[in-house]
Write a protein that holds these residues in place. Sequence first.
Motif, PDB file in Angstrom:
ATOM      1  N   THR A 243       0.715  -1.152   0.015  1.00  4.28           N
ATOM      2  CA  THR A 243      -0.045  -0.125   0.105  1.00  4.28           C
ATOM      3  C   THR A 243       0.812   1.002   0.027  1.00  4.28           C
ATOM      4  O   THR A 243       1.765   1.189   0.999  1.00  4.28           O
ATOM      5  CB  THR A 243      -1.075   0.093   1.366  1.00  4.28           C
ATOM      6  OG1 THR A 243      -1.550  -1.164   1.226  1.00  4.28           O
ATOM      7  CG2 THR A 243      -1.891   1.027   1.115  1.00  4.28           C
ATOM      8  N   THR A 244       0.569   2.274  -0.844  1.00  6.36           N
ATOM      9  CA  THR A 244       1.107   3.508  -0.813  1.00  6.36           C
ATOM     10  C   THR A 244       0.053   4.584  -0.679  1.00  6.36           C
ATOM     11  O   THR A 244      -0.999   4.505  -1.323  1.00  6.36           O
ATOM     12  CB  THR A 244       1.936   3.616  -2.266  1.00  6.36           C
ATOM     13  OG1 THR A 244       2.834   2.809  -2.461  1.00  6.36           O
ATOM     14  CG2 THR A 244       2.349   5.040  -2.245  1.00  6.36           C
ATOM     15  N   ILE A 245       0.286   5.351   0.306  1.00 10.42           N
ATOM     16  CA  ILE A 245      -0.609   6.460   0.631  1.00 10.42           C
ATOM     17  C   ILE A 245      -0.001   7.784   0.039  1.00 10.42           C
ATOM     18  O   ILE A 245       1.072   8.138   0.093  1.00 10.42           O
ATOM     19  CB  ILE A 245      -0.850   6.865   2.242  1.00 10.42           C
ATOM     20  CG1 ILE A 245      -1.297   5.303   2.801  1.00 10.42           C
ATOM     21  CG2 ILE A 245      -2.008   8.035   2.373  1.00 10.42           C
ATOM     22  CD1 ILE A 245      -1.364   5.577   4.280  1.00 10.42           C
ATOM     23  N   ILE A 246      -1.210   8.524  -0.692  1.00 13.39           N
ATOM     24  CA  ILE A 246      -0.705   9.990  -1.306  1.00 13.39           C
ATOM     25  C   ILE A 246      -1.212  11.008  -0.371  1.00 13.39           C
ATOM     26  O   ILE A 246      -2.137  10.995  -0.063  1.00 13.39           O
ATOM     27  CB  ILE A 246      -1.358   9.977  -2.696  1.00 13.39           C
ATOM     28  CG1 ILE A 246      -0.679   8.901  -3.315  1.00 13.39           C
ATOM     29  CG2 ILE A 246      -0.779  11.434  -3.453  1.00 13.39           C
ATOM     30  CD1 ILE A 246      -1.196   9.092  -4.982  1.00 13.39           C
ATOM     31  N   THR A 247      -0.356  12.049   0.036  1.00  9.68           N
ATOM     32  CA  THR A 247      -0.879  13.044   0.723  1.00  9.68           C
ATOM     33  C   THR A 247       0.057  14.251   0.394  1.00  9.68           C
ATOM     34  O   THR A 247       0.962  14.178  -0.599  1.00  9.68           O
ATOM     35  CB  THR A 247      -0.883  13.011   2.213  1.00  9.68           C
ATOM     36  OG1 THR A 247      -1.440  13.857   2.818  1.00  9.68           O
ATOM     37  CG2 THR A 247       0.562  12.823   2.831  1.00  9.68           C
ATOM     38  N   THR A 248       0.134  15.446   1.194  1.00 11.90           N
ATOM     39  CA  THR A 248       0.629  16.637   0.869  1.00 11.90           C
ATOM     40  C   THR A 248       1.661  16.914   2.019  1.00 11.90           C
ATOM     41  O   THR A 248       1.457  16.162   2.954  1.00 11.90           O
ATOM     42  CB  THR A 248      -0.324  17.818   0.704  1.00 11.90           C
ATOM     43  OG1 THR A 248      -1.086  17.902   2.219  1.00 11.90           O
ATOM     44  CG2 THR A 248      -1.187  17.901  -0.467  1.00 11.90           C
ATOM     45  N   PRO A 249       2.576  17.591   1.756  1.00 15.01           N
ATOM     46  CA  PRO A 249       3.790  17.721   2.917  1.00 15.01           C
ATOM     47  C   PRO A 249       2.994  17.992   4.307  1.00 15.01           C
ATOM     48  O   PRO A 249       3.587  17.483   5.376  1.00 15.01           O
ATOM     49  CB  PRO A 249       4.544  18.720   2.456  1.00 15.01           C
ATOM     50  CG  PRO A 249       4.476  18.856   1.077  1.00 15.01           C
ATOM     51  CD  PRO A 249       3.019  18.577   0.973  1.00 15.01           C
ATOM     52  N   LEU A 250       2.354  18.797   4.560  1.00 20.97           N
ATOM     53  CA  LEU A 250       1.626  19.258   5.813  1.00 20.97           C
ATOM     54  C   LEU A 250       0.831  18.311   6.410  1.00 20.97           C
ATOM     55  O   LEU A 250       0.536  18.345   7.601  1.00 20.97           O
ATOM     56  CB  LEU A 250       1.221  20.649   5.770  1.00 20.97           C
ATOM     57  CG  LEU A 250       1.887  22.010   5.231  1.00 20.97           C
ATOM     58  CD1 LEU A 250       1.231  23.240   5.353  1.00 20.97           C
ATOM     59  CD2 LEU A 250       3.276  22.064   6.287  1.00 20.97           C
ATOM     60  N   ASN A 251       0.399  17.415   5.785  1.00 29.56           N
ATOM     61  CA  ASN A 251      -0.564  16.237   6.115  1.00 29.56           C
ATOM     62  C   ASN A 251       0.272  15.041   6.613  1.00 29.56           C
ATOM     63  O   ASN A 251      -0.419  14.282   7.126  1.00 29.56           O
ATOM     64  CB  ASN A 251      -1.794  15.920   5.192  1.00 29.56           C
ATOM     65  CG  ASN A 251      -2.677  17.033   5.124  1.00 29.56           C
ATOM     66  OD1 ASN A 251      -3.561  17.380   6.189  1.00 29.56           O
ATOM     67  ND2 ASN A 251      -2.986  17.764   3.894  1.00 29.56           N
ATOM     68  N   ALA A 252       1.377  14.819   6.017  1.00 30.51           N
ATOM     69  CA  ALA A 252       2.223  13.896   5.934  1.00 30.51           C
ATOM     70  C   ALA A 252       2.649  13.343   7.474  1.00 30.51           C
ATOM     71  O   ALA A 252       2.385  12.290   7.861  1.00 30.51           O
ATOM     72  CB  ALA A 252       3.352  13.945   5.322  1.00 30.51           C
ATOM     73  N   PRO A 253       2.929  14.079   8.298  1.00 26.27           N
ATOM     74  CA  PRO A 253       3.086  13.955   9.676  1.00 26.27           C
ATOM     75  C   PRO A 253       2.066  13.313  10.542  1.00 26.27           C
ATOM     76  O   PRO A 253       2.266  12.170  11.251  1.00 26.27           O
ATOM     77  CB  PRO A 253       3.375  15.399  10.419  1.00 26.27           C
ATOM     78  CG  PRO A 253       3.875  16.232   9.158  1.00 26.27           C
ATOM     79  CD  PRO A 253       3.341  15.602   8.083  1.00 26.27           C
ATOM     80  N   ILE A 254       0.663  13.671  10.226  1.00 27.26           N
ATOM     81  CA  ILE A 254      -0.511  12.972  10.766  1.00 27.26           C
ATOM     82  C   ILE A 254      -0.450  11.450  10.329  1.00 27.26           C
ATOM     83  O   ILE A 254      -0.680  10.721  11.161  1.00 27.26           O
ATOM     84  CB  ILE A 254      -1.740  13.452  10.180  1.00 27.26           C
ATOM     85  CG1 ILE A 254      -1.759  14.983  10.669  1.00 27.26           C
ATOM     86  CG2 ILE A 254      -2.782  13.000  10.716  1.00 27.26           C
ATOM     87  CD1 ILE A 254      -2.936  15.794  10.107  1.00 27.26           C
ATOM     88  N   ILE A 255      -0.178  11.325   9.054  1.00 27.35           N
ATOM     89  CA  ILE A 255      -0.132   9.654   8.543  1.00 27.35           C
ATOM     90  C   ILE A 255       1.140   9.072   9.204  1.00 27.35           C
ATOM     91  O   ILE A 255       0.992   7.926   9.888  1.00 27.35           O
ATOM     92  CB  ILE A 255      -0.093   9.889   6.981  1.00 27.35           C
ATOM     93  CG1 ILE A 255      -1.530  10.413   6.272  1.00 27.35           C
ATOM     94  CG2 ILE A 255       0.124   8.271   6.474  1.00 27.35           C
ATOM     95  CD1 ILE A 255      -1.424  10.597   4.879  1.00 27.35           C
ATOM     96  N   ILE A 256       2.228   9.744   9.051  1.00 22.70           N
ATOM     97  CA  ILE A 256       3.418   8.955   9.496  1.00 22.70           C
ATOM     98  C   ILE A 256       3.303   8.620  11.265  1.00 22.70           C
ATOM     99  O   ILE A 256       3.565   7.496  11.544  1.00 22.70           O
ATOM    100  CB  ILE A 256       4.696   9.695   9.112  1.00 22.70           C
ATOM    101  CG1 ILE A 256       4.883   9.768   7.624  1.00 22.70           C
ATOM    102  CG2 ILE A 256       5.843   9.003   9.788  1.00 22.70           C
ATOM    103  CD1 ILE A 256       5.937  10.919   7.258  1.00 22.70           C
TER     104      ILE A 256
END
Length: 469
Positions: A38-51
């Motif tokens: 699985t690969t999740i696409i997001t934007t730089p400022l949202n990435a920390p929430i996902i990570i």
Amino acid sequence: MYAKLQRLHVVLFPFMAPVHMIPAIDVAKFFTTNHVKTTIITTPLNAPIIINSLQSTANKYVGFPIDVENVPFPSKEGGIPEGIENLDQLNSDEMTINFLKATELLQESLEQIMEKYKPNCLVADMFYPFASVVAAKFNVPRLVFHGTSYFAQCVGHVMMKYEPQKLVSSDDEEFVVPEIPHEIRLTRSQLVIDAMKGKGKHEALEEWMKIFCSAMEAKERSYGIIMNRFYELEPEYVDYYTKVMGRMAWHISPVSLCNREKEAKFQRGKDSSINEHECLKWLDSKKPKSVVYVCFGSVVKVSSLELQEIAMGLEASEQDFIWVVRRNIIDGEEVNITDWLPHEFEKRMKEKGLIIRGWAPQMLILDHEAIRAFVTHCGWNSTLDGGLIIWGSFGTWPVGGEKFYSEKLVTQVLRTGVAIGARNWNRVRSENIKPKNVMEAIRRIMVGEEALEIKKQGKEVERISKEGR
């Protein structure tokens, strides 16, 4: 010699709002535990929430990592101020529409990711209609991720098909939703389209309808939808959706259940505004099934007056409570909760209440034995999370979206909660409800004969849900 089979690869593209991102992250965990890359696409400022949400469970997926790909958010091109990349940062209908339009500019970035990975499938949020075009270009199926119930999907379909609201003479007159398995009554004031037809809102309505219709048309062209549900909870509506409406759908059970450890529950979503040990220590000091949890999600904005009236209702209920109050921006100005609480409220409630300002570890709280009831805005994540743990203890206060539909599911179909009394649809603001309404609803689900009946029904729903998981 047989060729080695290639593991399936899914690209997942969640919409940039906590209510969409959190269950999508859980979907990614669900996929990878079933041996799907699985690969999740997001934007730089949202990435920390996902990570951050993935780190707590990284060791559980040895050999099956979840990749996160960042794409630039088109702030300048979309007329969005720099630094805003998430729906919960917005405070007006105009900015919300601009944000939705800006996301349409992400099509090229999505194509680049698809070209890079050449996945077997694209799972994209319903608010990315261009995803169906991209999937067709790369000759892979596009699945729509829908963060709501089958019940809400069916009611929405029937409302658009038959328009029963046109048969009543006033906004407050009830009408019966036709054709569906249960007798459900609504009013025009509880519908998004009719509520947005107020003075000065025609332009916003027109723009919103264009976006919504585009999303619905793209959904029709997609391969099918993924639902964060399980069949046994609403079987009549799963059957209606697939057989009567003729739609392809897969219910993949409540995906939040992949967060089993305390760390995973605590780190789900944004950084918590309260220390894990502080939160658990307070809950541990309470008797089992004695606390009401009050939270209106990540988008709802509560006015100063409403904050005060909720506080008065909580105090009058005489029940222990946890009250989550997010950072509020009303008419462009931040509301300081301390300035609007009743005089010496926190001092009087020191032993009975815990106020969390900001983000709360909701799953961790709901999973504690002290929690008995959940006063909610009827967002589907909250309804489902609370339902998995405390069926039979809902106080419903619907705000925005399809929330009135979810309220009807809880109060009239499952019969596991009571309505606090909201009557009018509003996109992000809660409705002015008097302290007496709050107090009475909390007491109805916490003490007395009605509470026992609701609890009994909740136990039955819990039994059914366990059989379906």
